[in-house]
Structures are given as C-alpha cells and as structure tokens.
Motif scaffolding. Sequence first.
Motif, PDB file in Angstrom:
ATOM      1  N   MET A  30       3.081  -3.540  -3.904  1.00  0.00           N
ATOM      2  CA  MET A  30       3.926  -2.537  -3.248  1.00  0.00           C
ATOM      3  C   MET A  30       3.693  -2.522  -1.742  1.00  0.00           C
ATOM      4  SD  MET A  30       3.702   0.654  -5.947  1.00  0.00           S
ATOM      5  CE  MET A  30       5.011   1.656  -5.230  1.00  0.00           C
ATOM      6  N   LEU A  31       2.430  -2.574  -1.342  1.00  0.00           N
ATOM      7  CA  LEU A  31       2.096  -2.572   0.088  1.00  0.00           C
ATOM      8  C   LEU A  31       2.608  -3.830   0.779  1.00  0.00           C
ATOM      9  CD1 LEU A  31      -1.508  -1.119  -0.079  1.00  0.00           C
ATOM     10  CD2 LEU A  31       0.396  -0.141   1.219  1.00  0.00           C
ATOM     11  N   LEU A  41       3.935   5.610  -4.200  1.00  0.00           N
ATOM     12  CA  LEU A  41       2.632   4.953  -4.174  1.00  0.00           C
ATOM     13  C   LEU A  41       1.528   5.972  -3.919  1.00  0.00           C
ATOM     14  CD1 LEU A  41       0.717   2.553  -4.184  1.00  0.00           C
ATOM     15  CD2 LEU A  41       1.317   2.138  -1.792  1.00  0.00           C
ATOM     16  N   GLU A  42       1.741   6.835  -2.963  1.00  0.00           N
ATOM     17  CA  GLU A  42       0.715   7.831  -2.639  1.00  0.00           C
ATOM     18  C   GLU A  42       0.401   8.717  -3.843  1.00  0.00           C
ATOM     19  OE1 GLU A  42      -0.557  10.246   1.338  1.00  0.00           O
ATOM     20  OE2 GLU A  42       1.481   9.502   1.154  1.00  0.00           O
ATOM     21  N   LYS A  43       1.406   9.076  -4.611  1.00  0.00           N
ATOM     22  CA  LYS A  43       1.204   9.893  -5.811  1.00  0.00           C
ATOM     23  C   LYS A  43       0.365   9.129  -6.846  1.00  0.00           C
ATOM     24  CE  LYS A  43       3.591  12.529  -9.325  1.00  0.00           C
ATOM     25  NZ  LYS A  43       4.814  12.815 -10.031  1.00  0.00           N
ATOM     26  N   MET A  44       0.667   7.842  -7.029  1.00  0.00           N
ATOM     27  CA  MET A  44      -0.117   7.025  -7.969  1.00  0.00           C
ATOM     28  C   MET A  44      -1.569   6.924  -7.514  1.00  0.00           C
ATOM     29  SD  MET A  44       2.234   3.867  -9.220  1.00  0.00           S
ATOM     30  CE  MET A  44       3.321   3.639  -7.835  1.00  0.00           C
ATOM     31  N   MET A  59     -10.741   1.420  -5.682  1.00  0.00           N
ATOM     32  CA  MET A  59      -9.677   0.545  -5.201  1.00  0.00           C
ATOM     33  C   MET A  59      -8.453   1.359  -4.765  1.00  0.00           C
ATOM     34  SD  MET A  59     -10.269  -2.490  -7.956  1.00  0.00           S
ATOM     35  CE  MET A  59      -9.303  -3.792  -7.230  1.00  0.00           C
ATOM     36  N   ALA A  60      -8.226   2.492  -5.399  1.00  0.00           N
ATOM     37  CA  ALA A  60      -7.129   3.376  -4.993  1.00  0.00           C
ATOM     38  C   ALA A  60      -7.392   3.951  -3.603  1.00  0.00           C
ATOM     39  CB  ALA A  60      -6.959   4.508  -6.006  1.00  0.00           C
ATOM     40  N   LEU A  61      -8.622   4.315  -3.339  1.00  0.00           N
ATOM     41  CA  LEU A  61      -8.965   4.827  -2.009  1.00  0.00           C
ATOM     42  C   LEU A  61      -8.776   3.754  -0.939  1.00  0.00           C
ATOM     43  CD1 LEU A  61     -12.085   6.947  -2.954  1.00  0.00           C
ATOM     44  CD2 LEU A  61      -9.947   7.825  -1.974  1.00  0.00           C
ATOM     45  N   ILE A  62      -9.127   2.525  -1.264  1.00  0.00           N
ATOM     46  CA  ILE A  62      -8.915   1.429  -0.319  1.00  0.00           C
ATOM     47  C   ILE A  62      -7.417   1.217  -0.098  1.00  0.00           C
ATOM     48  CG2 ILE A  62      -9.154  -1.070   0.041  1.00  0.00           C
ATOM     49  CD1 ILE A  62     -11.896  -0.806  -1.414  1.00  0.00           C
ATOM     50  N   ALA A  63      -6.644   1.246  -1.176  1.00  0.00           N
ATOM     51  CA  ALA A  63      -5.195   1.095  -1.044  1.00  0.00           C
ATOM     52  C   ALA A  63      -4.611   2.236  -0.208  1.00  0.00           C
ATOM     53  CB  ALA A  63      -4.540   1.044  -2.426  1.00  0.00           C
ATOM     54  N   ARG A  64      -5.152   3.434  -0.380  1.00  0.00           N
ATOM     55  CA  ARG A  64      -4.703   4.566   0.439  1.00  0.00           C
ATOM     56  C   ARG A  64      -5.004   4.284   1.913  1.00  0.00           C
ATOM     57  NH1 ARG A  64      -7.415  10.053  -0.892  1.00  0.00           N
ATOM     58  NH2 ARG A  64      -5.946  10.139  -2.601  1.00  0.00           N
ATOM     59  N   GLY A  65      -6.195   3.770   2.170  1.00  0.00           N
ATOM     60  CA  GLY A  65      -6.536   3.398   3.541  1.00  0.00           C
ATOM     61  C   GLY A  65      -5.590   2.335   4.091  1.00  0.00           C
ATOM     62  N   ASP A  66      -5.277   1.345   3.266  1.00  0.00           N
ATOM     63  CA  ASP A  66      -4.344   0.287   3.689  1.00  0.00           C
ATOM     64  C   ASP A  66      -2.963   0.862   3.988  1.00  0.00           C
ATOM     65  OD1 ASP A  66      -6.426  -1.520   3.263  1.00  0.00           O
ATOM     66  OD2 ASP A  66      -5.606  -2.279   1.373  1.00  0.00           O
ATOM     67  N   LEU A  67      -2.514   1.787   3.153  1.00  0.00           N
ATOM     68  CA  LEU A  67      -1.211   2.424   3.348  1.00  0.00           C
ATOM     69  C   LEU A  67      -1.194   3.195   4.670  1.00  0.00           C
ATOM     70  CD1 LEU A  67       1.619   3.304   2.299  1.00  0.00           C
ATOM     71  CD2 LEU A  67       0.453   5.192   1.132  1.00  0.00           C
ATOM     72  N   TYR A  68      -2.208   4.002   4.898  1.00  0.00           N
ATOM     73  CA  TYR A  68      -2.274   4.788   6.130  1.00  0.00           C
ATOM     74  C   TYR A  68      -2.383   3.889   7.355  1.00  0.00           C
ATOM     75  CZ  TYR A  68      -3.005   9.023   3.303  1.00  0.00           C
ATOM     76  OH  TYR A  68      -2.868  10.064   2.422  1.00  0.00           O
TER      77      TYR A  68
END
Length: 140
Positions: A30-31, A41-44, A59-68
């Motif tokens: 998605m990213l 994505l943020e909700k997931m 890994m979700a926290l890392i993906a959140r960091g990547d998104l931000y």
Amino acid sequence: EALKICEEIIKEKLSAGSTSVMAPVYWKAMLETGKTGGGRLEKMLDEAVASAPRTVAAMALIARGDLYKKEGRSRDALKDGYLRVALLFSTEKGPHAEALYKASEVFDELHQTSHADKMRQTLLSRHADSEYAKKLRGGN
C-alpha cells in the motif's frame, strides 16, 4: 501484484489486513503504490498495534512511521513509529533493527546527530549481523 493478492485474501478474512503475518506485506505494498485508502491504512495499523502479535505490532509501528515520513511528518514518524519500536520492542530483533536504522535517518534529517549516533551505536552493538547494520556500514 502483491497488493492484489493481499486484497483477495482480505476479502475472505478481514483481520488478515491488520493482525496476520501477511499484513506487513500488504501495508508495504500500500505504501509503495501510494494506495493508502484515505485513512484505511492508518486504521489497520492502529488495529495491529492494539491486537496483533508482538512482531506484527512492531512492524505496524514501523509502517506507521513510514507513512508519516512519506507525508512529510518526520517528528510524528519518530514519536509514533520508529522510537516506540526502538524503546518498547527490543526483543523483536528484525523490527528493532529496522526501527533503529530508520530512527537514525530521521534524527539526521532533523539535525539531531547525538540521537542519530545513539541509534546507530545500538543497532551496531545489538544487531551487528542484521541487514540494517550492513546497510549502515555501506554493504547494502
């Protein structure tokens, strides 16, 4: 291609998009494609942090960091993503190494070199054989 496959699986089992071991592959797809679904994505990621197994939550926290970070929100990427893994998920070796590496990059971007150096030192001492330590040493 990965995005399509993951979406087919998620149609059958909705939780696969947030708490399964497949979820990080889906988030990455998605990213990379920019198809983050207007907050989907943020909700997931929020759901994964709250209820997924520890490794998937990290890994979700890392993906959140990547998104931000992709959104230009570097400080949020640190605070709500990379540093949480660096500080709270040290037993999750792969995600921990990745979070340390990415946190060091953001600290450098923010001209906070002492913090960046601390992240790099921790990465090299705790995860010397990881792909991120190799990347840091210039070995890609």
